[in-house]
Design an enzyme around this catalytic site. Sequence first.
Site: not given
Ligand SMILES: *[C@@H]1O[C@H](CO)[C@@H](O)[C@H](O)[C@H]1NC(C)=O
Length: 253
Positions: A33, A228, A231
């Site tokens: 995502s 959230d 993301h």
């Molecule tokens: C998206 O990136 C953020 C920042 O690095 C992180 O905290 C999060 O876990 C990531 N989400 C996914 C679904 O990979």
Amino acid sequence: MGENLSFLAISFLLLSLLSANEDKSIFILAGQSNMSGRARDYNNTKPPEFHPNPQILMFDANQRWVTAKDPLHLGIDVGRPVGFGPGIPFANALLEWDPCIGTIGLVPCAHGETFLSDWSKGTPHYNQLVIRSNASSEAGGRIRAMLWYQGENDSLTLQNAQLYRGRLEKFITDFRADIGMPDLPVFVVVLASGLGKYKDKIREAQMGIKLRNVITVDGKGAEVKPLDVVHLSLAGAIDIGKRLASAFLYANL
Ligand SMILES: *[C@@H]1O[C@H](CO)[C@@H](O)[C@H](O)[C@H]1NC(C)=O
Ligand SMILES: *[C@@H]1O[C@H](CO)[C@@H](O)[C@H](O)[C@H]1NC(C)=O
Ligand SMILES: *[C@@H]1O[C@H](CO)[C@@H](O)[C@H](O)[C@H]1NC(C)=O
Ligand SMILES: *[C@@H]1O[C@H](CO)[C@@H](O)[C@H](O)[C@H]1NC(C)=O
């Protein structure tokens, strides 16, 4: 004589159009995502990093090169709330920092909530990735790199976390072989915060990868959406896009 000249002029124009097309720098976007894009422009400010540019194209769901605009993964990451991601900020940063780069082509291929095993050779996501990558370069351009941002879902269980490094190496090796580019540069965003219990194991696996032309880009510190938490926000997507652009230019591959 005049006719010959205009014939020459037209041929020259066609040739230069053709070669401009050939020169397109293509980047494959794959993963979960965060690569697909989940940020929202709540107050409708559209930061300049997301502005469309005639020099930034995307390979859309119908396999046509069109001017890139968010959500890049519309019709690709189907059934999910696609939004703004790091793709266009990455391309805008490349254009700003390397004015000679020419036209940039983005090939969105990411799917939210996927595990790495959903990308192994022979799976539907893998097959689509190969088909879209091949078709994008056949429609004009050269694939310069794949940008990979994934791992959150594999951080949920110890088994997937332990298998991550081997699976990622195999995935990259298979993909390179199947598009006929054994040295294709791959930029791997290293998972930062995340919810999974084994996120540190995923980080280690990503940073420990031992393949040539694989470059890791740490995702640490990139801003997430406040309500959230899983993301990237708009600012976070810009941040990751710029980190990827700077890693690409610095690597000079
Ligand atoms: C998206 O990136 C953020 C920042 O690095 C992180 O905290 C999060 O876990 C990531 N989400 C996914 C679904 O990979
Ligand atoms: C609008 O969004 C931008 C980017 O997310 C943020 O920096 C800014 O503070 C917001 N402005 C308002 C008035 O909410
Ligand atoms: C993948 O991870 C996300 C966030 O951690 C979670 O909401 C989702 O249910 C996971 N997907 C699957 C198929 O388990
Ligand atoms: C992709 O391109 C490579 C290199 O040209 C070719 O060997 C391979 O058969 C193609 N695969 C598909 C599925 O189009």
